[in-house]
Design an enzyme around this catalytic site. Structure first.
Site, PDB file in Angstrom:
ATOM      1  N   ARG A 164       0.934  -1.045  -0.080  1.00  0.00           N
ATOM      2  CA  ARG A 164      -0.031   0.005   0.064  1.00  0.00           C
ATOM      3  C   ARG A 164       0.749   1.200   0.116  1.00  0.00           C
ATOM      4  NH1 ARG A 164      -1.624  -3.788   3.795  1.00  0.00           N
ATOM      5  NH2 ARG A 164      -3.675  -4.668   3.413  1.00  0.00           N
ATOM      6  N   LYS A 187      -1.157  -3.008   8.163  1.00  0.00           N
ATOM      7  CA  LYS A 187      -2.512  -2.654   9.033  1.00  0.00           C
ATOM      8  C   LYS A 187      -2.074  -3.197  10.366  1.00  0.00           C
ATOM      9  CE  LYS A 187      -5.895  -1.549   5.714  1.00  0.00           C
ATOM     10  NZ  LYS A 187      -7.226  -2.130   4.896  1.00  0.00           N
ATOM     11  N   HIS A 259      -3.130   2.330  -5.640  1.00  0.00           N
ATOM     12  CA  HIS A 259      -4.060   1.002  -5.330  1.00  0.00           C
ATOM     13  C   HIS A 259      -3.827   0.361  -6.720  1.00  0.00           C
ATOM     14  CE1 HIS A 259      -4.973  -0.241  -1.490  1.00  0.00           C
ATOM     15  NE2 HIS A 259      -5.852  -1.216  -1.619  1.00  0.00           N
ATOM     16  N   ARG A 262      -0.995  -1.819  -6.811  1.00  0.00           N
ATOM     17  CA  ARG A 262      -1.223  -3.104  -6.010  1.00  0.00           C
ATOM     18  C   ARG A 262      -2.165  -4.061  -6.537  1.00  0.00           C
ATOM     19  NH1 ARG A 262      -1.118  -4.457  -0.475  1.00  0.00           N
ATOM     20  NH2 ARG A 262      -3.098  -5.124   0.398  1.00  0.00           N
ATOM     21  N   HIS A 285      -2.877  -9.645   3.540  1.00  0.00           N
ATOM     22  CA  HIS A 285      -4.597  -9.684   3.584  1.00  0.00           C
ATOM     23  C   HIS A 285      -4.647 -10.671   4.816  1.00  0.00           C
ATOM     24  CE1 HIS A 285      -5.754  -8.480  -0.543  1.00  0.00           C
ATOM     25  NE2 HIS A 285      -5.514  -7.518   0.072  1.00  0.00           N
ATOM     26  N   TYR A 294      -8.932 -11.271  -6.640  1.00  0.00           N
ATOM     27  CA  TYR A 294      -8.281 -11.056  -8.080  1.00  0.00           C
ATOM     28  C   TYR A 294      -8.460 -12.224  -8.855  1.00  0.00           C
ATOM     29  CZ  TYR A 294      -6.234  -7.293  -5.492  1.00  0.00           C
ATOM     30  OH  TYR A 294      -6.131  -5.864  -4.789  1.00  0.00           O
TER      31      TYR A 294
END
Length: 314
Positions: A164, A187, A259, A262, A285, A294
């Site tokens: 990110r 995150k 993004h 990404r 993730h 995806y």
């Protein structure tokens, strides 16, 4: 409990105990500030006065707002409200959770938009010179030469790692001190190790040796890898402008954002045969279900190839 105190306690909880990122906590803070303001306009300033009917009215009003609120924003807003009341009930501050019956809006499945490999190469070339181009940048070099090397390294690293943009701008120089891998803080401050290809490594090395020392001299000392023209750490907004400008120079008509790189990273890996679990780890993730979006992009690509290649596809 007074609503302001309740919100402060909840934000401390999700920041310290649950370890959510600063950006997520900031988004929840904005959502709950609007919620508290809405309740205050109706004379409600204590959490004990909030009922299921009031929560439902708030959700319905936001859902019918004009101009319409994006489904993702509405879902996050409701998640903020549910999280607050669930926290107060679990901590024994309130006897019941008035948001228990609130159901998040159904969001349409939006397939991420990825660039083709040719488009990615055009974007990278438009960002700045390739590592082998040019000569060593010395003090007094033109700002454009320094910034071009930085921009090329930034975009090469975004595409090579799928990180990110918030993760990339937070990188320190030491995060690259592991050869061909990069240490990324995602995150919730969770760290992951991501391989870095030779093209990205060469671009970053060129930036670090030929441009960053001069940029660093223009500002206060900082360990951050990517610096602005005045030596301060590069912000997310500035990184977005770098990508937007490169996309314009590359004449890419589709909307290109941080993004997008990404998305392109994940899509190209899956199209190349990578396992979805590996891509999940590389993207950081928490759930493979997030990564599986995806695979639909790859299925669409397979359909296109089939439709154009098989004699009886039409």
């Amino acid at each position: 409990m007074r609503l302001e105190r309740a919100v402060d306690a909840y934000l401390r909880h999700i920041s310290i105990e649950r370890g959510l990122s600063d950006n997520t906590v900031a988004a929840y803070r904005r959502d709950l500030a609007g919620y508290v303001q809405w309740l205050g306009d109706r004379g409600i300033d204590d959490s004990s006065a909030v009922t299921p009917e009031i929560v439902a009215e708030f959700a319905a009003e936001r859902a019918s707002a004009q101009p319409p609120v994006a489904a993702s924003s509405l879902a996050r807003l409701q998640s903020s409200v549910r999280g607050l009341h669930r926290f107060l009930a679990r901590e024994g501050v309130e006897e019941a959770d008035p948001s228990a019956r609130l159901r998040p809006p159904k969001q349409p499945r939006r397939l991420p938009k990825a660039l083709t490999i040719d488009q990615v190469e055009a974007l990278l070339d438009a960002a700045g010179p390739a590592p082998a181009a040019g000569t060593d940048a010395a003090p007094g070099a033109a700002p454009g030469d320094l910034v071009g090397l930085r921009d090329r390294a930034l975009l090469e690293l975004l595409y090579a790692t799928g990180a990110r943009v918030s993760e990339i701008v937070q990188l320190d120089v030491d995060d690259l001190a592991h050869g061909d891998v990069l240490r990324v803080r995602g995150k919730g401050s969770k760290e992951r190790i991501v391989p870095v290809g030779s093209y990205a490594r060469a671009a970053v090395d060129a930036y670090v040796t030929r441009a960053r020392p001069e940029l660093s001299r223009r500002g206060r000392a900082t360990p951050r890898l990517f610096l602005g023209a005045r030596g301060a750490p590069l912000s997310r907004q500035s990184a977005w402008l770098v990508i937007h400008s490169a996309a314009e120079r590359a004449q890419l008509t589709a909307h290109v954002s941080p993004h997008t790189l990404r998305h392109s990273f994940a899509t190209h890996l899956l199209q190349g045969g990578a396992d979805v679990r590996v891509v999940q780890e590389l993207l950081g993730h928490a759930s493979v279900a997030t990564t599986q979006i995806y695979t639909y992009v790859s299925v669409d690509a397979l359909r296109d190839v089939y439709a154009t290649s098989h004699p009886r596809a039409r």
